[in-house]
Motif scaffolding. Structure first.
Motif, PDB file in Angstrom:
ATOM      1  N   GLN A   1      35.797 -70.913 -83.802  1.00  0.00           N
ATOM      2  CA  GLN A   1      36.743 -71.718 -83.026  1.00  0.00           C
ATOM      3  C   GLN A   1      36.185 -73.114 -82.763  1.00  0.00           C
ATOM      4  N   ALA A   2      34.893 -73.208 -82.513  1.00  0.00           N
ATOM      5  CA  ALA A   2      34.265 -74.502 -82.228  1.00  0.00           C
ATOM      6  C   ALA A   2      34.292 -75.430 -83.431  1.00  0.00           C
ATOM      7  N   LEU A   3      34.372 -74.866 -84.619  1.00  0.00           N
ATOM      8  CA  LEU A   3      34.380 -75.683 -85.834  1.00  0.00           C
ATOM      9  C   LEU A   3      35.790 -76.052 -86.291  1.00  0.00           C
ATOM     10  N   ALA A   4      36.796 -75.599 -85.561  1.00  0.00           N
ATOM     11  CA  ALA A   4      38.187 -75.885 -85.938  1.00  0.00           C
ATOM     12  C   ALA A   4      38.666 -77.148 -85.245  1.00  0.00           C
ATOM     13  N   HIS A   5      38.108 -78.301 -85.627  1.00  0.00           N
ATOM     14  CA  HIS A   5      38.487 -79.562 -84.990  1.00  0.00           C
ATOM     15  C   HIS A   5      39.904 -79.949 -85.394  1.00  0.00           C
ATOM     16  N   PRO A   6      40.716 -80.444 -84.456  1.00  0.00           N
ATOM     17  CA  PRO A   6      42.122 -80.733 -84.760  1.00  0.00           C
ATOM     18  C   PRO A   6      42.353 -81.973 -85.612  1.00  0.00           C
ATOM     19  N   THR A   7      41.356 -82.844 -85.711  1.00  0.00           N
ATOM     20  CA  THR A   7      41.594 -84.128 -86.385  1.00  0.00           C
ATOM     21  C   THR A   7      40.598 -84.412 -87.503  1.00  0.00           C
ATOM     22  N   TRP A   8      39.301 -84.325 -87.204  1.00  0.00           N
ATOM     23  CA  TRP A   8      38.269 -84.809 -88.109  1.00  0.00           C
ATOM     24  C   TRP A   8      37.619 -83.665 -88.886  1.00  0.00           C
ATOM     25  N   ASP A   9      37.196 -83.956 -90.106  1.00  0.00           N
ATOM     26  CA  ASP A   9      36.446 -83.025 -90.934  1.00  0.00           C
ATOM     27  C   ASP A   9      35.003 -83.488 -90.951  1.00  0.00           C
ATOM     28  N   MET A  10      34.153 -82.808 -90.180  1.00  0.00           N
ATOM     29  CA  MET A  10      32.775 -83.259 -89.981  1.00  0.00           C
ATOM     30  C   MET A  10      31.818 -82.089 -90.211  1.00  0.00           C
ATOM     31  N   GLY A  11      30.524 -82.354 -90.171  1.00  0.00           N
ATOM     32  CA  GLY A  11      29.532 -81.300 -90.314  1.00  0.00           C
ATOM     33  C   GLY A  11      29.456 -80.417 -89.077  1.00  0.00           C
ATOM     34  N   ARG A  12      28.637 -79.361 -89.161  1.00  0.00           N
ATOM     35  CA  ARG A  12      28.572 -78.367 -88.089  1.00  0.00           C
ATOM     36  C   ARG A  12      28.124 -78.965 -86.768  1.00  0.00           C
ATOM     37  N   MET A  13      27.089 -79.792 -86.793  1.00  0.00           N
ATOM     38  CA  MET A  13      26.550 -80.335 -85.556  1.00  0.00           C
ATOM     39  C   MET A  13      27.555 -81.256 -84.867  1.00  0.00           C
ATOM     40  N   VAL A  14      28.095 -82.219 -85.596  1.00  0.00           N
ATOM     41  CA  VAL A  14      29.003 -83.186 -84.988  1.00  0.00           C
ATOM     42  C   VAL A  14      30.291 -82.512 -84.530  1.00  0.00           C
ATOM     43  N   THR A  15      30.783 -81.565 -85.322  1.00  0.00           N
ATOM     44  CA  THR A  15      32.010 -80.870 -84.942  1.00  0.00           C
ATOM     45  C   THR A  15      31.805 -80.068 -83.659  1.00  0.00           C
ATOM     46  N   THR A  16      30.681 -79.392 -83.554  1.00  0.00           N
ATOM     47  CA  THR A  16      30.381 -78.639 -82.332  1.00  0.00           C
ATOM     48  C   THR A  16      30.198 -79.583 -81.156  1.00  0.00           C
ATOM     49  N   ASN A  17      29.539 -80.708 -81.390  1.00  0.00           N
ATOM     50  CA  ASN A  17      29.357 -81.695 -80.332  1.00  0.00           C
ATOM     51  C   ASN A  17      30.694 -82.245 -79.840  1.00  0.00           C
ATOM     52  N   SER A  18      31.643 -82.354 -80.746  1.00  0.00           N
ATOM     53  CA  SER A  18      32.976 -82.803 -80.336  1.00  0.00           C
ATOM     54  C   SER A  18      33.660 -81.758 -79.461  1.00  0.00           C
ATOM     55  N   ALA A  19      33.397 -80.480 -79.750  1.00  0.00           N
ATOM     56  CA  ALA A  19      34.001 -79.405 -78.970  1.00  0.00           C
ATOM     57  C   ALA A  19      33.413 -79.325 -77.562  1.00  0.00           C
ATOM     58  N   THR A  20      32.111 -79.595 -77.420  1.00  0.00           N
ATOM     59  CA  THR A  20      31.465 -79.561 -76.099  1.00  0.00           C
ATOM     60  C   THR A  20      31.623 -80.878 -75.343  1.00  0.00           C
ATOM     61  N   MET A  21      32.072 -81.921 -76.034  1.00  0.00           N
ATOM     62  CA  MET A  21      32.140 -83.293 -75.535  1.00  0.00           C
ATOM     63  C   MET A  21      30.764 -83.958 -75.481  1.00  0.00           C
ATOM     64  N   VAL A  22      29.755 -83.314 -76.036  1.00  0.00           N
ATOM     65  CA  VAL A  22      28.441 -83.952 -76.147  1.00  0.00           C
ATOM     66  C   VAL A  22      28.547 -85.171 -77.059  1.00  0.00           C
ATOM     67  N   ASN A  23      29.358 -85.058 -78.119  1.00  0.00           N
ATOM     68  CA  ASN A  23      29.515 -86.192 -79.015  1.00  0.00           C
ATOM     69  C   ASN A  23      30.062 -87.408 -78.274  1.00  0.00           C
ATOM     70  N   LYS A  24      31.034 -87.172 -77.375  1.00  0.00           N
ATOM     71  CA  LYS A  24      31.588 -88.292 -76.602  1.00  0.00           C
ATOM     72  C   LYS A  24      30.542 -88.830 -75.635  1.00  0.00           C
ATOM     73  N   ALA A  25      29.722 -87.926 -75.087  1.00  0.00           N
ATOM     74  CA  ALA A  25      28.639 -88.364 -74.205  1.00  0.00           C
ATOM     75  C   ALA A  25      27.670 -89.278 -74.948  1.00  0.00           C
ATOM     76  N   LEU A  26      27.303 -88.882 -76.159  1.00  0.00           N
ATOM     77  CA  LEU A  26      26.395 -89.701 -76.956  1.00  0.00           C
ATOM     78  C   LEU A  26      27.032 -91.038 -77.299  1.00  0.00           C
ATOM     79  N   GLU A  27      28.331 -91.033 -77.555  1.00  0.00           N
ATOM     80  CA  GLU A  27      29.023 -92.276 -77.894  1.00  0.00           C
ATOM     81  C   GLU A  27      29.100 -93.227 -76.709  1.00  0.00           C
ATOM     82  N   VAL A  28      29.235 -92.702 -75.515  1.00  0.00           N
ATOM     83  CA  VAL A  28      29.225 -93.550 -74.321  1.00  0.00           C
ATOM     84  C   VAL A  28      27.871 -94.242 -74.187  1.00  0.00           C
ATOM     85  N   ILE A  29      26.806 -93.485 -74.392  1.00  0.00           N
ATOM     86  CA  ILE A  29      25.457 -94.077 -74.301  1.00  0.00           C
ATOM     87  C   ILE A  29      25.249 -95.078 -75.435  1.00  0.00           C
ATOM     88  N   GLU A  30      25.730 -94.752 -76.620  1.00  0.00           N
ATOM     89  CA  GLU A  30      25.604 -95.678 -77.745  1.00  0.00           C
ATOM     90  C   GLU A  30      26.338 -96.986 -77.469  1.00  0.00           C
TER      91      GLU A  30
END
Length: 407
Positions: free
Chosen positions: A214-243
């Motif tokens: 379920q965590a890998l079923a992103h509604p929009t983007w086709d990404m690798g396992r790490m980034v897709t999971t990070n998008s599901a947890t919102m960690v990816n958005k957290a990293l993007e805010v810091i970036e």
């Protein structure tokens, strides 16, 4: 001062830009090669560095004929055999690039002197040393590897010249484009949009039962396992805010996430007069990649524009930070010390792997990040690459020990 400069001293006017791709066999790398293939008058490939998918790497090498090819494998013969086979399959003769293998291959290739631009598309902390090598070599760095900037922080910023880093994440590319509409002093707020991932609207209890599939079923983007999971947890958005904070020198309290399910508006800049400038395009990373490797100039036909001849709706909603705590946690970590985000990122990478191995729950990912951050005491020493790498190793080892208990 905004670090991503509208003007760039890294333009090469007398020949197509020679691009080195780090992580060429991944999602960013393959799309980057697609951009280059479709604009041969503007780009050529100087060097390629891939991971363990030698067949794909060899096919890319034979197709684009870079001077140098590297892979994470330890056997140079294995890489040479793969390239020779790919050349034979394509009827190509006489192609013999310089080969590099091993854990340092990507770093060495990132510093290749004959490059103009380095596209760093690796995922994770392993992208830090190639990022530094590219910057020290004086290349324009098209940065998709957000982790290297996030964990390297001020160390990376001190090495980079003004305008030397061009962002490739779609959100930061959007911000860089929107920031052209005003001066740094006129910027009021950065708004970083998020798709919301596959679990938008879930309660925390519902998140506890999420499966890896379920965590890998992103509604929009086709990404690798790490980034897709990070998008599901919102960690990816957290990293993007810091970036965004590090790239554009805007204080963390003036950077906000906003859920935009359609993923068409990639981010926005609010100015002091009340104007909000948004960058919109259908979700296609080739646009951001093309602009990143050709910064500050656009590449004609890089991606398709929005079709305004048909009716459509765009929605915007606040992120529920009581359920998705990753962004708030990252802001606290970034404010705490120069190495807290190194810990944050390292623990996340370990926890994501543990989740996909069935050892922990989905919610344990961010809970483990929070626990390790609480237990972390930064070393009282000058920030350096060595300190960052040492902190990264400590955080991974500590996270592994904690996750054994959770398992």
């Amino acid at each position: 001062m905004v670090r991503v400069s509208i003007q760039s001293s890294f333009k090469t006017a007398d020949h197509p830009r020679r691009v080195t791709l780090i992580g060429s066999t991944g999602s960013i790398g393959t799309q980057g090669l697609d951009v280059i293939k479709n604009a041969p008058e503007q780009f050529s490939v100087a060097a390629l560095s891939g991971g363990y998918n030698l067949n794909l790497l060899a096919e890319q090498a034979v197709a684009f004929r870079p001077d140098m090819v590297g892979a994470a494998v330890e056997s140079k013969d294995e890489l040479a055999t793969a390239i020779a086979q790919a050349a034979q399959d394509k009827g190509v003769s006489g192609y013999s690039p310089e080969l590099l293998v091993g854990s340092q291959a990507a770093t060495k290739i990132a510093g290749y002197a004959e490059s103009d631009v380095v596209l760093n598309g690796i995922t994770g902390a392993i992208g830090l040393e190639p990022t530094i090598a590219a910057l020290k070599a004086g290349h324009l760095l098209a940065l998709a590897n957000k982790e290297s900037l996030i964990i390297g922080g001020q160390v990376v910023k001190q090495i980079a010249a003004p305008g030397q880093i061009s962002p490739v994440d779609s959100e930061h590319s959007a911000l860089a484009q929107a920031l052209r509409s005003g001066t740094p002093e006129e910027v009021s707020k950065l708004i970083v949009t998020a798709s919301g991932g596959p679990f938008f609207g879930y309660s925390y209890e519902q998140l506890r039962e999420v499966t890896p599939a379920q965590a890998l079923a992103h509604p929009t983007w086709d990404m690798g396992r790490m980034v897709t999971t990070n998008s599901a947890t919102m960690v990816n958005k957290a990293l993007e805010v810091i970036e965004a904070h590090l790239l554009f020198d805007v204080p963390l309290e003036r950077i906000e996430p906003l859920v935009h399910r359609q993923s068409v508006v990639h981010s926005m800049v609010e100015f002091i007069d009340g104007s909000v400038i948004a960058q919109a395009s259908p979700p296609d990373m080739r646009l951001a990649i093309a602009l990143g490797i050709n910064w500050p100039h656009r590449v004609a036909g890089a991606a398709s524009p929005c079709d305004f001849s048909t009716a459509s709706s765009w929605t915007f909603e606040p992120l529920d930070e009581s359920v998705f705590t990753a962004v708030k946690l990252a802001k606290q970590a970034a404010a705490a010390s120069g190495t807290h985000m190194t810990v944050y990122n390292a623990v996340n990478e370990i926890a994501v792997d543990a989740f996909h191995e069935g050892k922990i729950r989905f919610t344990d990912i961010v809970e483990t990040i929070e626990q390790v951050l609480e237990d972390y005491t930064p070393v009282n020493a000058e920030l350096s690459v060595e300190l960052v790498l040492e902190t990264d190793r400590w955080a991974r080892a500590y996270a592994i020990s904690l996750l054994k208990e959770k398992a």
